[in-house]
Design a protein around this motif. Structure first.
Motif, PDB file in Angstrom:
ATOM      1  N   TRP A  79      24.368 -52.633   0.205  1.00  0.00           N
ATOM      2  CA  TRP A  79      24.978 -52.272   1.399  1.00  0.00           C
ATOM      3  C   TRP A  79      26.125 -50.954   0.915  1.00  0.00           C
ATOM      4  O   TRP A  79      26.070 -50.872  -0.588  1.00  0.00           O
ATOM      5  CB  TRP A  79      26.371 -53.227   1.140  1.00  0.00           C
ATOM      6  N   ILE A 136      18.287 -51.648   3.920  1.00  0.00           N
ATOM      7  CA  ILE A 136      19.387 -50.788   4.915  1.00  0.00           C
ATOM      8  C   ILE A 136      18.413 -49.098   5.144  1.00  0.00           C
ATOM      9  O   ILE A 136      19.217 -48.220   4.255  1.00  0.00           O
ATOM     10  CB  ILE A 136      20.514 -50.857   4.790  1.00  0.00           C
ATOM     11  N   MET A 183      19.901 -45.866   7.300  1.00  0.00           N
ATOM     12  CA  MET A 183      21.682 -45.653   8.398  1.00  0.00           C
ATOM     13  C   MET A 183      21.613 -43.873   8.869  1.00  0.00           C
ATOM     14  O   MET A 183      21.461 -43.485   8.188  1.00  0.00           O
ATOM     15  CB  MET A 183      22.911 -45.637   7.208  1.00  0.00           C
ATOM     16  N   LEU A 243      23.431 -49.332  11.781  1.00  0.00           N
ATOM     17  CA  LEU A 243      22.143 -50.054  10.521  1.00  0.00           C
ATOM     18  C   LEU A 243      21.353 -50.661  11.262  1.00  0.00           C
ATOM     19  O   LEU A 243      21.488 -51.298  11.998  1.00  0.00           O
ATOM     20  CB  LEU A 243      23.573 -50.739   9.771  1.00  0.00           C
ATOM     21  N   ASN A 268      20.385 -54.789  13.977  1.00  0.00           N
ATOM     22  CA  ASN A 268      20.881 -53.834  14.068  1.00  0.00           C
ATOM     23  C   ASN A 268      21.922 -54.227  13.979  1.00  0.00           C
ATOM     24  O   ASN A 268      22.558 -54.976  14.535  1.00  0.00           O
ATOM     25  CB  ASN A 268      20.837 -53.341  14.817  1.00  0.00           C
TER      26      ASN A 268
END
Length: 296
Positions: free
Chosen positions: A171, A203, A205, A220, A289
């Motif tokens: 994250w 992830i 972004m 994301l 998402n």
């Protein structure tokens, strides 16, 4: 037709700047430009990762007039401005002709890739992009040009911006904390964007702007190896005080929000739009998402 218009424009401007005889008015000398000024280039490069909007000599025109006191006066038939909220540099070329959009599109199309998903050719609304180099931190970027006719400003409009994709295996935190991309720097607010996705693989972004508020938005895409990861994330949202908003939810995503106070911006609604269903990929890999933004 455009060539005739350009010739007439140049002729009128030249005649209007000729010296007046015996009247005591100041005479001028002219320097006709076939590119942007240094200040315009610096403005674009500083906000577009060193890129500039391609200069179309068939349409654009600039002139520097120098009078007898050596004062310089710059004029052009276009304007360039930067919007700090949307991070977009906009070039406006006033025109009564929608065809000027096609002229500019034909000028740049060989050097850019057309984004078919965003483009609406029937509406003369083109999205073109150029891939930029991928750096060592896992960031890939595209330089975008949105070329269209603005019915409000009445002219060919070119919105230029950088669309970057950041890739993480955990994250985003530290300098990559989501609040940094939203422009929210309060440590108290930061806690509302700290999560631990279940069985996370990676992830992706991207940043954009909300179509509703035009404020920054972080998008994301999570790749996980557990089908219950989506529901677990929703539980984390609820644990932080986020509430479900049925009215602003869409057919595919639920809207969750939490009300907080910021010393500089006042009362904010922090918002998360997240998929209602997780998508199954190959070999027990799943994807969902979400987007984070805020409203004032």
């Amino acid at each position: 037709m455009k060539q005739i218009k350009t010739i007439l424009l140049l002729s009128i401007l030249s005649l209007s700047l000729l010296a007046c005889d015996g009247s005591g008015e100041t005479s001028t000398s002219n320097n006709y430009l076939n590119n942007y000024t240094d200040d315009e280039i610096q403005l674009m490069e500083s906000h577009l990762n060193g890129n500039i909007i391609p200069y179309c000599e068939e349409l654009f025109y600039g002139q520097i007039s120098v009078d007898s006191s050596s004062s310089q006066i710059y004029s052009s038939n276009y304007s360039i401005a930067y919007n700090s909220i949307t991070n977009i540099v906009t070039l406006l070329y006033p025109s009564d002709y929608v065809e000027d959009v096609e002229t500019y599109y034909n000028f740049v199309k060989d050097d850019y890739t057309l984004d078919d998903q965003l483009t609406n050719q029937e509406e003369h609304d083109y999205y073109l992009f150029k891939d930029l180099s991928i750096d060592g931190s896992g960031v890939s970027s595209q330089f975008y040009l949105n070329v269209y006719y603005d019915d409000i400003s009445l002219g060919l409009t070119i919105d230029a911006y950088i669309d970057s994709t950041y890739t993480f295996t955990s994250w985003p935190s530290g300098d990559n904390n989501i609040t940094n991309y939203l422009g929210l720097f309060s440590e108290d607010i930061q806690t509302y964007f700290e999560f631990a996705p279940q069985d996370l693989i990676s992830i992706s972004m991207t940043t954009s702007n909300s179509f509703v508020s035009y404020l920054p938005m972080v998008n994301l895409t999570l790749i996980v190896n557990n089908s219950s990861s989506l529901q677990d994330f929703v539980t984390q949202l609820l644990d932080k005080g986020y509430l479900l908003d049925d009215i602003n939810s869409t057919e595919t995503q639920n809207n969750y929000y939490v009300i907080v106070k910021d010393e500089s911006l006042g009362t904010l609604s922090l918002e998360c739009y997240i998929d209602k269903q997780i998508t199954s990929l190959d070999n027990n890999i799943f994807q969902y998402n979400m987007s984070f933004t805020y409203n004032i």
